[in-house]
Design an enzyme around this catalytic site. Structure first.
Site, short mmCIF file in Angstrom:
data_model
loop_
_atom_site.label_atom_id
_atom_site.label_comp_id
_atom_site.label_asym_id
_atom_site.label_seq_id
_atom_site.Cartn_x
_atom_site.Cartn_y
_atom_site.Cartn_z
N LYS A 272 -7.76 55.59 -19.40
CA LYS A 272 -8.80 54.69 -18.90
C LYS A 272 -9.27 53.73 -19.99
CE LYS A 272 -10.60 57.57 -15.12
NZ LYS A 272 -9.54 58.58 -15.13
N ARG B 128 1.59 54.32 -9.08
CA ARG B 128 2.44 55.06 -8.14
C ARG B 128 2.06 54.67 -6.72
NH1 ARG B 128 -1.51 58.28 -6.20
NH2 ARG B 128 -3.06 59.08 -7.63
N GLU C 251 -20.14 54.99 -19.53
CA GLU C 251 -20.29 53.85 -18.62
C GLU C 251 -21.64 53.92 -17.94
OE1 GLU C 251 -15.83 52.79 -16.94
OE2 GLU C 251 -17.23 53.88 -15.67
N HIS D 244 -15.03 64.22 -5.22
CA HIS D 244 -14.41 63.04 -5.83
C HIS D 244 -12.99 62.77 -5.32
CE1 HIS D 244 -17.70 62.64 -8.72
NE2 HIS D 244 -17.59 63.94 -8.95
#
Length: 498
Positions: free
Chosen positions: A118, A294, A202, A237
């Site tokens: 990330k 993908r 974040e 999630h």
């Protein structure tokens, strides 16, 4: 350009079947690999050839990259399609495939590696002026410096594992008091789950939507976006319901998100099918989240609204062909909804409910598609993801697609295990969903197990009460035949039921 004549699908279940069907349409012969638990699976029977990799656990079967490559050499296979999950985003596996002289139906190992981190992904896209959630640009381990950065961003903040996914290595911090403890937990969990304890910070978007853009790129520098998918109905999630297009994305926002997604793809010289994920706040500001290098589980809704077979495009791109269409050729046709049919019990915190599919009957009719990898009488293995099927509908507009999905859910017959079908029907009929005004906290805000208990009208309650009286009296007669029936009201109920 190389031509793929024989394709090995390094996966199982519904995605393996879905890939093989397109391959056969293209005149490509197929090879299945399987574990001992999947010996009788439909994808094994469907393939032209099949090879057992080993015992059921993934690390003894589907994750054995070297063994899979050896199977390719033994059987004269040209290419490997990884599907999703397992080795699909493993850069080392992709490199071994190309080093072995085989074609990897996916992006380059370099693209996978960049977007697999990330932090590396954020750094790669920074020069393309793509909106990013405020936060650190690199891994952070110094508690004091991390606290200062969190104060600067403003609480609540999110501590995230750089190598993470699926909610692992992720901690929400509401105040400075709990920061140190939550950071230590996030680092520990990231190290345990991914072998990499790197974390970053974040700003936490409190009412986020999860909207993603499908991209396709060829090996000649052409990249297009195939519009968005709304993926905000989630539990733990992970997505449960997806749709395309989103109910809240305007044409202007769609163009801006699409162009941003193309920028992300360009940042890592991407080719193949990929998905750029964005987080969207309650003001419809969007921020880059990550890129999945993908095919996505929810790719069928994009296929339904664009008329494009994404697997076919993946294979053609892997062969070196240029994209046969440009951005201006792509149009949205109608609306599509997908629900994931998991072997889970929504009444018990969505815990897996493994067992035998005693009854398994798929819904049918116009605009209905079922991607699955099971048949009636099969057991759901405990070793893998508990998804049984993906149920997809298409309609002229959003309400048509929803109505068709509810009918399809009602027609789906599954017994022997609990599934997410009842929850999906509840969600699709909820006012928050039908209005389009929902976010990733839908389950937390609106769902409790009692919502799935059957509800009855007053008339239905009266009929059920009458039936219980009739049943009770029949039992009494069976036990004691001489007991007279003297209650006139009961007789009236019997007459009404007749």
């Amino acid at each position: 350009m190389p031509e793929i004549k024989k394709l090995l699908v390094a996966n199982r279940g519904e995605i393996a079947l879905r890939i093989m069907r397109t391959a056969k349409e293209m005149g490509i012969s197929t090879v299945a690999v399987y574990s001992e638990a999947d010996r009788l699976s439909p994808h094994v029977k469907f393939a032209d050839e099949a090879v057992c990799l080993g015992p059921p656990p993934s690390n003894q079967s589907y994750l054995l990259g070297d063994k899979i490559i050896q199977v390719c050499k033994d059987l004269g296979v040209d290419a490997i399609h990884p599907g999703y999950g397992f080795l699909s985003e493993n850069a080392a596996f992709a490199k071994k495939i190309t080093d072995a002289g085989l074609i990897f139906v996916g992006p380059s190992p370099e693209s996978i590696e960049v977007m697999g981190s990330k932090l590396a992904a954020k750094q790669a896209v920074a020069k393309y002026d793509i909106p990013l959630v405020p936060g650190t640009e690199e891994a952070i381990s110094d508690i004091k410096a991390a606290k200062e950065k969190a104060q600067e961003i403003g609480y609540p903040i999110l501590i995230k594992a750089s190598a993470g996914g699926g909610g692992k290595g992720m901690r929400i911090v509401d105040s400075e008091v709990e920061f140190e403890e939550q950071m230590q937990r996030a680092v520990s969990e990231a190290q345990s789950a991914f072998g990499d304890g790197a974390v970053f910070i974040e700003k936490f978007i409190t009412s986020p939507r999860h909207i993603e853009i499908q991209v396709l790129g060829d090996q000649h520098g052409n990249i297009v976006y195939l519009f968005e998918r709304e993926c905000s109905i989630q539990r733990r999630h992970q997505k449960v319901i997806e749709e395309a297009p989103s109910a809240v994305v305007t044409p202007e926002m769609r163009k801006a998100m699409g162009e941003a997604a193309v920028g992300v793809a360009k940042a890592c010289n991407y080719y193949g099918a990929g998905t750029v994920e964005f987080i969207v706040d309650d003001q419809l500001n969007f921020y880059f989240l990550e890129m999945n290098t993908r095919l996505q589980v929810e790719h069928p809704v994009t296929e339904m609204i664009t008329g494009k077979d994404l697997v076919r495009e993946q294979i053609k791109i892997a062969e070196g062909n240029p994209l046969p269409f440009s951005q201006k050729d792509l149009k949205i046709h109608g609306h599509s909804v997908e629900v994931r049919v998991y072997a889970e019990d929504p009444k018990n915190n969505f815990l897996p409910d493994i067992g035998k599919l005693i009854t398994y009957r798929r819904p049918q009719g116009p605009g209905i598609r079922v991607d699955d990898g099971f048949e009636e009488g099969m057991d759901i293995p405990i070793y893998y993801d508990p998804m049984i099927a993906k149920l997809i509908t298409h309609g002229e507009n959003r309400q048509d697609a929803i109505d068709r999905m509810i009918r399809a859910i009602n027609d789906y017959r599954i017994t022997g295990i609990e599934t997410t079908l009842d929850f999906c029907r509840f969600a699709l009929q909820h006012e928050a969903f039908t209005s389009g005004m929902f976010d990733t906290k839908f389950v937390e805000r609106f769902f409790t197990p009692d919502k799935l208990e059957p509800t009855f009208s007053d008339e239905e309650k009266e009929i059920l009460a009458a039936l219980s009286v009739v049943f009770y009296e029949k039992e009494e007669d069976r036990i004691n035949p001489k007991t007279p029936i003297s209650n006139q009201a009961t007789t009236n109920w019997k007459n009404r039921l007749i």
